[in-house]
Write a protein that holds these residues in place. Structure first.
Motif, PDB file in Angstrom:
ATOM      1  N   THR A   1      46.033  53.562  37.441  1.00  0.00           N
ATOM      2  CA  THR A   1      44.736  53.920  37.243  1.00  0.00           C
ATOM      3  C   THR A   1      43.515  52.796  37.949  1.00  0.00           C
ATOM      4  OG1 THR A   1      45.280  54.968  35.145  1.00  0.00           O
ATOM      5  CG2 THR A   1      42.929  54.597  35.118  1.00  0.00           C
TER       6      THR A   1
ATOM      7  N   THR B   1      40.167  52.197  40.754  1.00  0.00           N
ATOM      8  CA  THR B   1      39.320  52.503  42.109  1.00  0.00           C
ATOM      9  C   THR B   1      40.460  52.197  43.181  1.00  0.00           C
ATOM     10  OG1 THR B   1      38.464  50.478  42.063  1.00  0.00           O
ATOM     11  CG2 THR B   1      37.042  52.277  41.176  1.00  0.00           C
ATOM     12  N   THR B   2      41.220  51.163  42.935  1.00  0.00           N
ATOM     13  CA  THR B   2      42.376  51.082  43.950  1.00  0.00           C
ATOM     14  C   THR B   2      43.176  52.073  43.981  1.00  0.00           C
ATOM     15  OG1 THR B   2      41.611  48.659  43.581  1.00  0.00           O
ATOM     16  CG2 THR B   2      43.341  48.828  45.138  1.00  0.00           C
TER      17      THR B   2
ATOM     18  N   GLY C   1      46.789  49.057  39.801  1.00  0.00           N
ATOM     19  CA  GLY C   1      45.836  47.922  40.340  1.00  0.00           C
ATOM     20  C   GLY C   1      46.006  46.956  39.134  1.00  0.00           C
TER      21      GLY C   1
ATOM     22  N   ASP D   1      43.379  43.554  37.140  1.00  0.00           N
ATOM     23  CA  ASP D   1      41.960  42.990  36.890  1.00  0.00           C
ATOM     24  C   ASP D   1      42.141  41.430  37.191  1.00  0.00           C
ATOM     25  OD1 ASP D   1      40.638  45.501  35.947  1.00  0.00           O
ATOM     26  OD2 ASP D   1      42.069  45.200  34.426  1.00  0.00           O
TER      27      ASP D   1
ATOM     28  N   LYS E   1      45.283  43.657  32.707  1.00  0.00           N
ATOM     29  CA  LYS E   1      45.084  44.876  33.065  1.00  0.00           C
ATOM     30  C   LYS E   1      44.372  45.468  31.829  1.00  0.00           C
ATOM     31  CE  LYS E   1      48.020  47.743  35.112  1.00  0.00           C
ATOM     32  NZ  LYS E   1      46.868  48.206  35.860  1.00  0.00           N
ATOM     33  N   GLY E   2      43.807  46.538  32.202  1.00  0.00           N
ATOM     34  CA  GLY E   2      43.173  47.430  31.007  1.00  0.00           C
ATOM     35  C   GLY E   2      41.854  47.442  31.007  1.00  0.00           C
TER      36      GLY E   2
ATOM     37  N   ALA F   1      43.304  51.798  30.509  1.00  0.00           N
ATOM     38  CA  ALA F   1      44.648  52.583  30.314  1.00  0.00           C
ATOM     39  C   ALA F   1      45.795  51.779  30.104  1.00  0.00           C
ATOM     40  CB  ALA F   1      44.721  53.424  31.708  1.00  0.00           C
TER      41      ALA F   1
ATOM     42  N   GLU G   1      49.853  52.275  31.023  1.00  0.00           N
ATOM     43  CA  GLU G   1      50.143  51.488  31.934  1.00  0.00           C
ATOM     44  C   GLU G   1      51.237  50.565  31.870  1.00  0.00           C
ATOM     45  OE1 GLU G   1      45.975  51.211  34.720  1.00  0.00           O
ATOM     46  OE2 GLU G   1      46.434  49.764  33.044  1.00  0.00           O
TER      47      GLU G   1
ATOM     48  N   LYS H   1      40.500  39.816  42.962  1.00  0.00           N
ATOM     49  CA  LYS H   1      41.513  39.823  41.475  1.00  0.00           C
ATOM     50  C   LYS H   1      42.044  38.579  41.151  1.00  0.00           C
ATOM     51  CE  LYS H   1      39.533  43.791  40.857  1.00  0.00           C
ATOM     52  NZ  LYS H   1      40.305  45.133  40.622  1.00  0.00           N
TER      53      LYS H   1
END
Ligand code: 5RP
Length: 232
Positions: free
Chosen positions: A29, A31-32, A85, A87, A97-98, A102, A106, A124
């Protein structure tokens, strides 16, 4: 397309080279990952057949379905490859992540996959996870009590969306975003502590799960980990 967008697409395109006919894929989930899903749609139009694509969010399921991917919620056999992806990525491939909310699905997909590969742009990369914030998915019931237990870890907690209009995950839960003043010194210990708190469904620390990260930097992509999978 901005440089930032171009980097995300470059990382996604590199990950697409790992996809083989007949695979069960996990699709992330954000943009990447959107570039990865769009690329899969293109490959399918060109004749690729995959057995199933397991999405990590309602949003990715909708996008995938619109592009002709065989979207499924579950499969009998293992997921061959999951691409998502991140973060934050530290030098040992520990992730946060998250930020997109999601994290539960994930993590389920990442832990069910034979190979879990992260795609990201260079912003990142971090020296230590916890530099931004760590999302924690909590059940709505008695969430204030859960948030108080989370704050005892020495982190400042914020209910995502605020109390008036709290953000709801795809699973109907809430998210408390935790900010650690100096990042997280011992991620494994923090992860174990978070997981043991009643009311916590899942947290955004993904430790020991990613075999590789494809990180787009100016002028190309850098591969971290699993060179045998990706080449360098
Ligand atoms: C969503 C996620 C995303 O993978 C993460 O937020 C990265 O997103 P983007 O590619 O948009 O920067 O964990 O829950």
């Amino acid at each position: 397309m901005s440089q930032h967008e171009a980097e995300k697409r470059a990382a996604a395109e590199r990950a697409l080279s790992l996809v083989r006919s007949g695979m069960v894929l996990g699709i992330g989930t954000g943009t990447t990952t959107r570039f990865f899903i769009e690329g899969l749609g293109r490959l399918i139009r060109e004749g690729l057949t995959i057995e199933a694509a397991i999405p990590t969010s309602v949003e990715s399921a909708g996008l995938g379905r619109s592009l002709g991917l065989p979207i499924r919620d579950d499969v009998e056999r293992p997921i061959d490859l999951a691409v998502d992806g991140a973060d934050e990525i530290d030098p040992e491939l520990r992730l946060v992540k998250g930020h997109g909310g999601a994290l539960l699905r994930e993590k389920l997909v990442a832990t069910s996959a034979g190979h879990f590969v992260v795609i990201a742009d260079h912003t990142k990369l971090v020296d230590r996870v916890g530099r931004t914030f760590v999302p924690v998915e909590v059940v709505p019931f008695l969430w204030r009590h859960t948030a108080r237990r989370l704050a005892a870890l020495g982190a400042a907690g914020t209910l995502r969306g605020g109390e008036e209009t709290p953000y709801r995950t795809d699973n109907g839960n809430l998210i408390v975003d935790l900010t650690f003043p100096d990042g997280i010194v011992d991620p494994e210990r923090t992860a174990a502590t978070l997981k043991a708190i009643p009311g916590v469904v899942e947290h955004g620390l993904f430790l020991g799960l990613a075999q590789a990260a494809i990180v787009a930097v100016e002028g190309g992509v850098k591969v971290m980990g699993a060179e045998e999978l990706l080449g360098s």
